[in-house]
Design an enzyme around this catalytic site. Structure first.
Site, PDB file in Angstrom:
ATOM      1  N   HIS A 183     -11.831  -5.289   8.355  1.00 14.69           N
ATOM      2  CA  HIS A 183     -12.805  -5.091   6.999  1.00 14.69           C
ATOM      3  C   HIS A 183     -13.972  -4.068   7.340  1.00 14.69           C
ATOM      4  O   HIS A 183     -14.746  -4.158   6.555  1.00 14.69           O
ATOM      5  CB  HIS A 183     -13.036  -6.531   6.400  1.00 14.69           C
ATOM      6  CG  HIS A 183     -11.972  -7.239   6.088  1.00 14.69           C
ATOM      7  ND1 HIS A 183     -11.174  -8.373   6.752  1.00 14.69           N
ATOM      8  CD2 HIS A 183     -11.168  -7.525   4.826  1.00 14.69           C
ATOM      9  CE1 HIS A 183     -10.128  -8.815   6.348  1.00 14.69           C
ATOM     10  NE2 HIS A 183     -10.310  -8.287   4.924  1.00 14.69           N
ATOM     11  N   GLU A 188       0.943  -1.057   0.171  1.00 12.81           N
ATOM     12  CA  GLU A 188       0.096  -0.205   0.010  1.00 12.81           C
ATOM     13  C   GLU A 188       0.745   1.138  -0.025  1.00 12.81           C
ATOM     14  O   GLU A 188       0.542   2.320  -0.553  1.00 12.81           O
ATOM     15  CB  GLU A 188      -0.874  -0.040   0.978  1.00 12.81           C
ATOM     16  CG  GLU A 188      -1.952  -1.037   1.271  1.00 12.81           C
ATOM     17  CD  GLU A 188      -1.452  -2.375   1.447  1.00 12.81           C
ATOM     18  OE1 GLU A 188      -0.601  -2.811   1.792  1.00 12.81           O
ATOM     19  OE2 GLU A 188      -2.256  -3.412   0.972  1.00 12.81           O
TER      20      GLU A 188
END
Lengths: 391, 393
Positions: free
Chosen positions: A195, A125
């Protein structure tokens, strides 16, 4: 009354295996996360959680030409499609985006525009965002996807120290305004710790970037195109529970919904409700309940842009109503509601009829099986409305 | 007489419903079975090492059966989890380990229980090899009170003694593993830390930060890259400039090991652990393996690879079948006893699943517990006015 309701909600969760709570949208989250028809569960399987909101589609927009039925991920695809078609410098990259991404937002784009414009990155990322900043600084329209907002933290340094400050620290010689970072955001029904998070407040502390959260497909497309066109780095958080659940008539051509402009979805006189993303739909129900059960008229505002936010629309509304309730899924302490509350208190102190209320996530990590308790559902918000009215 | 005793012993040992005639048959063959045999294993590719692990190893019948039982239990457990997920009894994100069993079992066979281990989110197999029961693992998956993390973690979050989980963010556990190795070195108990990550995580920046520190301070850390060929939906060739993962520690010596063969993994792990225990610093291992399921339950696993590819691996190099064939063809185990083991495992899994679906969920108070360490309970902000929740740790 609300208390009883909460405990009633508690019992089905505890006895979840013995078949329970219906609710048409019971398996929303799961459906959304399911990419394959192979794994569809048996129709007889018990439904564990009902979704905590009902999606309300916007009226069909008429000013942008022909429309087509799309859900939220398709409207995102459509916005990206328009961008790639109209801007030869636009590139899209991220983990698995070439295959359409885990939420199907980039389906078909690689085949249509080529693998040099829509491509996969390794799982890194920090690298993805850094790479995006470089590409944007050199003149490309860079659209990066971080697979879940929960995974954005490795890129935190790149966003906060590099992207946000590039223009400022170079005295306007360089910038990465052509960078847009998209990321699925918010609760999904069973996403657990990594999540489900809503990290907008972390980035709201950082001048130089814009943060946007849409409430549905029409808004998502217009706002995403505005983020892409905007000359500042933008983070676009997409409520993942709405990807499939939210369906609207969305214009097929490109159009822009202005940034930093909140939208008044319903006018009212007694109380202002402010929310963004999924929570807007929860608040719509709260407004309806308040009207029906208490005769209270609520004004509902979708903030849409978290940074820089539209203080004027919110303050104007509070001046009129004298009461403000803000709700978001992220934990209450240090959440963006705190910033809104503080500003409104300064601007509208003499207009306030009751203390400003916040109904938010608890100060806990996002819990797994306790999600129904954690989320600021309509009952919690309704209780806050009652308290404010009776103050 | 001797034979009689064996019959009795086996009946006791078996415990399951075995009919008389079969017991006699297996007892007769037990007596003729080879207690141990030597096997050739694939030579490892080496990086900055003059010598690698031995290419021959001795397997005792007892060890072989133990490895078989453990791998088969993990396999059955994962298939049960798959089934429970499809019934919506397990929710959330769930990453299955079937196909990679030889890695978890081989590593555990090559280290001591006092050594340390940390891995990523594909964690069910390691949780089992580190000593947690199937019951507690499945109950964690279903979010029940009896789960190993009290039902609060779910699939990616499982922990045990000397086992640091269970980490959801890709690559984030690797620097932690180097830190655990630093503690091992500091406490001078001659322990090592096995730090696992996948081929996808191998491209995260923090891995290289951890490599540098581990090599700089000569930490007893075995970095293991479980290369299952796909980082989520992207094949290694598409994601990595170099797929020689065992060389990517550069200045850290490395081995490439057949991760489908439990004996190769065991030998290589022993070799690596010895290397670390000698104080030579960290070592890197790449285990070449394969996952049969998709990346997670939302990935059918066939959009980026062919069904034929999966079938071929299953047919030619399944870790469980390979071990079984080896043992049977060398007369180290009989087909009957393997079948008995399978039956016992099936029973254990069924019982565990029964528990995992009937155990109660944790109480609501647990929602707020364990946020901070605190002596006196503190009230958690944000909880609703009618249920004030306190946090206790």
């Amino acid at each position: 009354m609300a208390a009883t309701r909460l405990f009633l909600r508690a019992s089905p969760v505890k006895s979840s295996l013995t078949g329970l709570t219906g609710g048409v949208r019971g398996s929303l989250g799961l459906t959304l996360l399911k990419l394959s028809p192979d794994c569809t569960a048996q129709p007889t399987a018990p439904r564990r959680h009902a979704a905590h909101f009902t999606f309300h589609p916007d009226p069909v927009p008429t000013q942008y030409g022909p429309t087509q039925k799309m859900n939220l991920f398709q409207s995102v695809t459509s916005a990206l499609d328009n961008t790639l078609a109209g801007d030869p410098t636009a590139v899209i990259f991220g983990e698995d985006v070439a295959f359409g991404g885990v939420f199907r937002c980039t389906v078909g784009l690689r085949d249509k525009y080529g693998k040099d414009r829509v491509f996969n990155t390794p799982l890194c990322e920090q690298g993805i965002v850094g790479f995006g900043i470089g590409a944007a600084a050199a003149g490309a329209t860079a659209i990066a996807e971080i697979q879940f907002a929960d995974y954005i933290y490795p890129a935190f340094d790149q966003i906060v120290n590099e992207a946000a400050k590039y223009r400022y620290r170079s005295g306007n010689m360089f910038d990465c305004g052509r960078l847009t970072i998209r990321s699925p955001w918010g609760c999904v029904g069973h996403g657990s710790i990594y999540h489900s998070q809503s990290p907008e407040a972390f980035f709201a502390h950082c001048p130089g970037i814009k943060i946007v959260v849409p409430r549905g497909p029409v808004q998502a497309k217009g706002l995403l195109l505005s983020c892409i066109a905007d000359q500042n780095p933008c983070i676009f958080f997409e409520p993942k529970i709405l990807y499939r659940a939210a369906v609207e008539q969305v214009p097929t051509e490109a159009y822009h919904v202005p940034l930093s402009q909140a939208e008044v979805l319903q006018e009212g006189s007694d109380l202002t409700l402010v929310a963004w993303g999924t929570q807007v739909h929860v608040m719509r129900e709260v407004a309806a309940m308040a009207q029906e059960k208490l005769g209270v008229s609520c004004e509902l505002i979708d903030l849409q842009t978290i940074l820089p936010w539209d203080t004027e629309t919110v303050c104007k509304s509070v001046v009129k109503t004298g009461r403000l309730l803000i709700s978001h899924e992220a934990p209450v302490t240090g959440g963006f509601a705190a910033e809104i509350s503080s500003t409104v208190q300064e601007e509208c102190f003499l207009n306030l009829e009751a203390p400003i209320s916040r109904v938010c996530g608890y100060d806990t990590p996002f819990p797994h099986i306790f999600e129904p308790f954690y989320i600021p559902d309509k009952w919690k918000c309704f209780e806050a409305v009652k308290r404010m009215i009776n103050y | 007489m001797q034979n009689m005793l064996t019959v009795v012993a086996n009946t006791l040992k078996g415990g399951a419903k075995i009919n008389g005639s079969r017991v006699v048959v297996s007892a007769r063959s037990f007596a003729d079975l080879t207690p141990q045999a030597s096997f050739d294993i694939k030579r490892c590719d080496l990086h900055r090492l003059d010598e690698g692990p031995s290419v021959q190893t001795v397997l005792t019948r007892e060890d072989g059966l133990r490895y078989y039982r453990t791998m088969q239990t993990v396999r059955r457990m994962e298939l049960k989890a798959d089934q429970l997920y499809k019934q919506k009894i397990i929710r959330g994100f769930c990453h299955l380990y079937d196909g990679q069993e030889a890695c978890a079992v081989g590593i555990e066979a090559g280290i001591n229980p006092t050594d340390h281990l940390i891995t990523a989110y594909r964690v069910h197999g390691y949780t089992y090899t580190r000593g947690v029961s199937v019951k507690e693992i499945l109950a964690e998956l279903t979010g029940r009170k009896g789960g190993i993390a009290k039902g609060k973690g779910g699939s990616m979050h499982m922990y045990a003694k000397n086992f640091y989980g269970g980490n959801g963010i890709v690559g984030a556990q690797v620097p932690l593993g180097a830190g655990v190795a630093l503690a091992c070195q500091y406490q001078a108990k001659n322990e090592v830390c096995v730090t696992l990550y996948g081929d996808g995580a191998a491209n995260q920046g923090q891995i290289f930060e951890a490599f540098n520190m581990a090599a700089l301070w000569k930490l007893p850390c075995i970095f293991i890259c479980e290369n299952n060929k796909y980082g989520m939906g992207t094949s290694v060739e598409r994601a990595s400039a170099s797929t020689d993962y065992y060389k990517r520690g550069d200045y850290i010596p490395g081995l490439r090991v057949d991760g489908m063969d439990v004996l190769s993994v065991r030998e290589a792990t022993r070799f690596a652990a010895d290397y670390c225990r000698y104080g030579k610093g960290p070592i890197l291992m790449e285990l070449q393996t394969y996952r049969y399921h998709g990346h997670s339950m939302s990935d059918p696993g066939v959009s980026y690879r062919t069904r034929d590819e999966i079938q071929e691996v299953r047919g030619k190099s399944d870790p469980i079948t390979m071990l079984k064939d080896r043992m049977i063809s060398n007369n180290m185990a009989s087909l009957e006893e393997i079948k008995d083991i399978d039956a016992e495992i099936r029973k254990e899994i069924e019982e565990a699943a029964q528990f995992a679906t009937s155990d109660p969920e944790p109480p609501l108070e647990d929602l707020c517990n364990h946020i901070f360490f605190n002596d006196t309970p503190f009230e958690v902000r944000g909880t609703s006015p009618w249920v004030k929740l306190k946090s206790i740790s």
